[in-house]
Write an enzyme that holds these catalytic residues in place. Structure first.
Site, PDB file in Angstrom:
ATOM      1  N   ARG A  19      75.989  -3.741-163.481  1.00 39.01           N
ATOM      2  CA  ARG A  19      75.126  -4.728-162.829  1.00 39.01           C
ATOM      3  C   ARG A  19      73.975  -4.001-162.133  1.00 39.01           C
ATOM      4  O   ARG A  19      74.172  -3.224-161.208  1.00 39.01           O
ATOM      5  CB  ARG A  19      75.937  -5.528-161.801  1.00 39.01           C
ATOM      6  CG  ARG A  19      75.128  -6.595-161.072  1.00 39.01           C
ATOM      7  CD  ARG A  19      75.943  -7.190-159.957  1.00 39.01           C
ATOM      8  NE  ARG A  19      76.969  -8.080-160.457  1.00 39.01           N
ATOM      9  CZ  ARG A  19      76.836  -9.398-160.565  1.00 39.01           C
ATOM     10  NH1 ARG A  19      75.696  -9.954-160.227  1.00 39.01           N
ATOM     11  NH2 ARG A  19      77.816 -10.138-161.009  1.00 39.01           N
ATOM     12  N   SER A  33      76.818 -13.320-144.332  1.00 39.66           N
ATOM     13  CA  SER A  33      78.266 -13.522-144.200  1.00 39.66           C
ATOM     14  C   SER A  33      78.946 -12.267-143.672  1.00 39.66           C
ATOM     15  O   SER A  33      79.790 -12.318-142.779  1.00 39.66           O
ATOM     16  CB  SER A  33      78.860 -13.919-145.551  1.00 39.66           C
ATOM     17  OG  SER A  33      80.268 -13.961-145.490  1.00 39.66           O
ATOM     18  N   GLN A  41      87.220  -9.221-148.180  1.00 41.32           N
ATOM     19  CA  GLN A  41      87.948  -8.908-149.415  1.00 41.32           C
ATOM     20  C   GLN A  41      87.801  -7.434-149.733  1.00 41.32           C
ATOM     21  O   GLN A  41      86.696  -6.889-149.768  1.00 41.32           O
ATOM     22  CB  GLN A  41      87.407  -9.758-150.571  1.00 41.32           C
ATOM     23  CG  GLN A  41      88.165  -9.551-151.881  1.00 41.32           C
ATOM     24  CD  GLN A  41      87.580 -10.388-153.012  1.00 41.32           C
ATOM     25  OE1 GLN A  41      86.653 -11.158-152.803  1.00 41.32           O
ATOM     26  NE2 GLN A  41      88.120 -10.230-154.196  1.00 41.32           N
ATOM     27  N   GLU A  59      80.711  -3.548-155.514  1.00 40.74           N
ATOM     28  CA  GLU A  59      79.522  -2.864-155.013  1.00 40.74           C
ATOM     29  C   GLU A  59      78.648  -3.769-154.136  1.00 40.74           C
ATOM     30  O   GLU A  59      78.041  -3.310-153.163  1.00 40.74           O
ATOM     31  CB  GLU A  59      78.682  -2.319-156.170  1.00 40.74           C
ATOM     32  CG  GLU A  59      77.471  -1.534-155.687  1.00 40.74           C
ATOM     33  CD  GLU A  59      76.667  -0.896-156.809  1.00 40.74           C
ATOM     34  OE1 GLU A  59      75.460  -0.706-156.613  1.00 40.74           O
ATOM     35  OE2 GLU A  59      77.253  -0.620-157.874  1.00 40.74           O
ATOM     36  N   GLU A  94      85.864  -6.750-163.810  1.00 35.69           N
ATOM     37  CA  GLU A  94      85.374  -7.369-162.577  1.00 35.69           C
ATOM     38  C   GLU A  94      84.013  -8.024-162.796  1.00 35.69           C
ATOM     39  O   GLU A  94      83.775  -9.162-162.413  1.00 35.69           O
ATOM     40  CB  GLU A  94      85.269  -6.296-161.486  1.00 35.69           C
ATOM     41  CG  GLU A  94      84.439  -6.675-160.272  1.00 35.69           C
ATOM     42  CD  GLU A  94      85.227  -7.452-159.234  1.00 35.69           C
ATOM     43  OE1 GLU A  94      84.614  -7.915-158.259  1.00 35.69           O
ATOM     44  OE2 GLU A  94      86.454  -7.616-159.415  1.00 35.69           O
TER      45      GLU A  94
END
Length: 561
Positions: A19, A33, A41, A59, A94
């Site tokens: 990504r 957040s 998490q 990441e 993922e």
């Protein structure tokens, strides 16, 4: 083995995340957040030799924590020992499940997954949850230039435009992209395809015989005589015909190499990372001995390129198991480091009596040694096992006592379940004069009665034949064990021959002839010997004057555990 704990952001480094595009709005929301609640998490990391930890998955959370909470913030992590391949698989899994990945990023994930499955497109598609067609389309994006992939990641062009650009050479892609991005509105995929085909099918770079193209109506040279606004000379406007002729020529070039290499593949866009050139030295070197041995491996071969810009080119001495290659490179580096460490210890200046003893000892040159391994081809394996079975039968018939021990051991280990009744009944018929009729009434009673009346010699031979008939069905690994127990001398039963060499390609034959000493024996004339066709090489090798193959066994024929 894994551990759940916390690590400082500064202890964690980026991994090979496919990504590359991070939507700024999504990242802003994530940073807000994290600033308010921290990272909730855990991210997945693996330990590195330098004491740091590499991100496998998560990441974006790490980036947000770094931006908002600083290098000393302790982020929840799961630490797991992972190989490069395992880390790639976990990271790909993922990312492929996350939304908003660009198609070009998905292409990188697909490329890595395909590599982990040794080029098996169907298995990779299954792993990704895609159709085979979707996988191939994504992989085609790996042929896009970096500028095109960036444009796709940044949503400046669509995947349809990128897939079409991938069919052109990279320099042509950048040229077309530059013009494309200046347009007020992107052309439709259909219109863009028609325009692009006129520049991507150049007859000057075609690899097939172009005699038929001279008078073809789809040759733009001929069109220029008919239309005022013709496409530039030297292009084919019938892409289907052009592609069919190209594919046929690629297959011809592939077939021409099959006697020379165990593996010959046509490498298409997206799959060009599935092989690596075998070298002995340097950053990707596997070591001199391993590089030599690799030429006899089933994963050694040549690649015929179907990639724009290099269509038809042949790349020889390639390894098609990149995972094994990486392992061999790591083993070579580890062995070299061990040698350096040993030399450093040896240079430590001794004192007193130790110095005197050291002075008397000659200097020993340390050499890096890594375990040399290859994967044998199916043809070689089948030939080898066939010969082992023949040799084992001879050995079992030559030693009655060991024959009994082998039969008992097979039975005790549950390996005597597959008795070859056909061969055994043939021996029974020959030795007793009786006949075994399959499926007849009272078959067992008739056989037992005939055996009772048979001579002791006949019964002894049948007993020996029983072990041989069981052996006929057992697996190769158990065959090795039996041969090891019997301590069979292979040199008594086998020597290099035409049938054996015929199972191999030229590269495999080269390894074997070097191993048994023929290369050294022939000397300067060896290159000429190996320069002919395969059948000529086999004949010449077996007829070399003054060279005896007796007792010279290649390692591939040995049965040791």
């Amino acid at each position: 083995m894994q551990q759940q704990t916390t690590l400082k952001v500064s202890q964690i480094v980026q991994g090979s995340n496919p990504r590359t595009y991070f939507d700024e709005k999504e990242m802003a929301a994530l940073r807000a957040s994290v600033k308010a609640q921290g990272v909730l998490q855990s991210i997945l990391v693996r330990p590195l030799p330098n004491g740091l930890y590499e991100i496998v998955a998560g990441e974006r959370r790490w980036r947000a924590a770094k931006d908002e909470l600083g290098e000393d913030y302790e982020i929840p992590v799961i630490i797991r020992e992972m190989s490069d391949a395992e880390a790639t698989a976990a990271g790909a899994s993922e990312n492929i499940e996350r939304a908003a990945m660009s198609p070009s990023e998905e292409a990188e994930v697909a490329a890595k997954i395909l590599g982990q499955h040794n080029g098996d497109f169907d298995e990779a598609a299954k792993r990704l949850g895609w159709s085979r067609n979707t996988l191939e389309k994504r992989l085609s994006l790996m042929q896009c230039s970096q500028n095109v992939r960036d444009a796709l990641s940044n949503r400046k062009i669509t995947i349809g435009h990128a897939e079409l650009l991938a069919t052109a050479t990279k320099d042509k892609q950048d040229e077309v992209l530059e013009k494309l991005l200046t347009l007020a509105t992107l052309p439709s995929i259909t219109d863009f395809k028609q325009r692009l085909q006129t520049i991507s099918k150049t007859l000057t770079s075609a690899i097939f015989n172009k005699d038929e193209c001279a008078g073809c109506q789809y040759n733009s040279t001929n069109q220029s005589q008919l239309f005022a606004e013709a496409i530039s000379d030297g292009h084919c406007t019938n892409s289907q015909c052009y592609d069919q002729k190209t594919e046929a020529e690629l297959v011809v070039r592939q077939d021409a190499l099959k006697d020379e290499f165990p593996t010959v593949r046509i490498v298409r866009p997206g799959a060009n990372f599935l092989q690596i050139k075998i070298v002995s030295e340097g950053a990707t070197g596997v070591g001199v001995d391993q590089a030599k041995a690799c030429r006899g491996c089933s994963n050694f071969g040549a690649a015929v390129s179907a990639i724009p810009g290099s269509v038809g080119k042949v790349y020889k001495d390639q390894c098609f198991d990149t995972g094994c290659n990486s392992t061999k490179v790591a083993e070579r580096i580890k062995a070299e480091k061990a040698v350096v460490a040993d030399k450093s210890k040896a240079k430590a200046v001794p004192s007193g009596k130790d110095a005197e003893k050291s002075a008397d000892k000659p200097e020993v040159k340390a050499v890096a040694v890594a375990k040399v391994t290859v994967t044998d081809s199916t043809r070689v394996k089948e030939y080898r096992v066939k010969q082992w079975r023949k040799i084992l039968v001879k050995e079992l018939f030559s030693d009655e006592e060991k024959n009994k021990l082998v039969l008992l051991s097979l039975g005790i280990c549950g390996l005597g379940r597959h008795i070859n009744g056909t061969k055994l009944s043939q021996a029974f018929n020959k030795l007793t004069g009786a006949t075994v009729s399959s499926g007849s009434n009272n078959q067992f009673l008739n056989v037992a009665t005939a055996l009772t009346a048979a001579t002791d010699e006949a019964k002894a031979k049948l007993h020996q034949a029983l072990a041989a008939s069981v052996e006929d069905q057992i697996e190769e690994r158990h065959l090795r064990e039996i041969l090891t127990f019997l301590n069979v001398d292979m040199a008594k039963h086998w020597k290099l021959n035409k049938e054996y060499l015929d199972t191999m390609t030229k590269s495999e034959i080269d390894v074997i002839l070097d191993e048994v000493g023929l290369k050294t024996h022939v000397g300067d004339g060896y290159a000429k010997l190996m320069g002919g066709k395969k059948d000529e090489i086999v004949k010449a090798a077996l007829e070399v004057a003054g060279f005896d193959y007796e007792g010279k066994l290649p390692k591939v024929m040995l049965y040791q555990l």
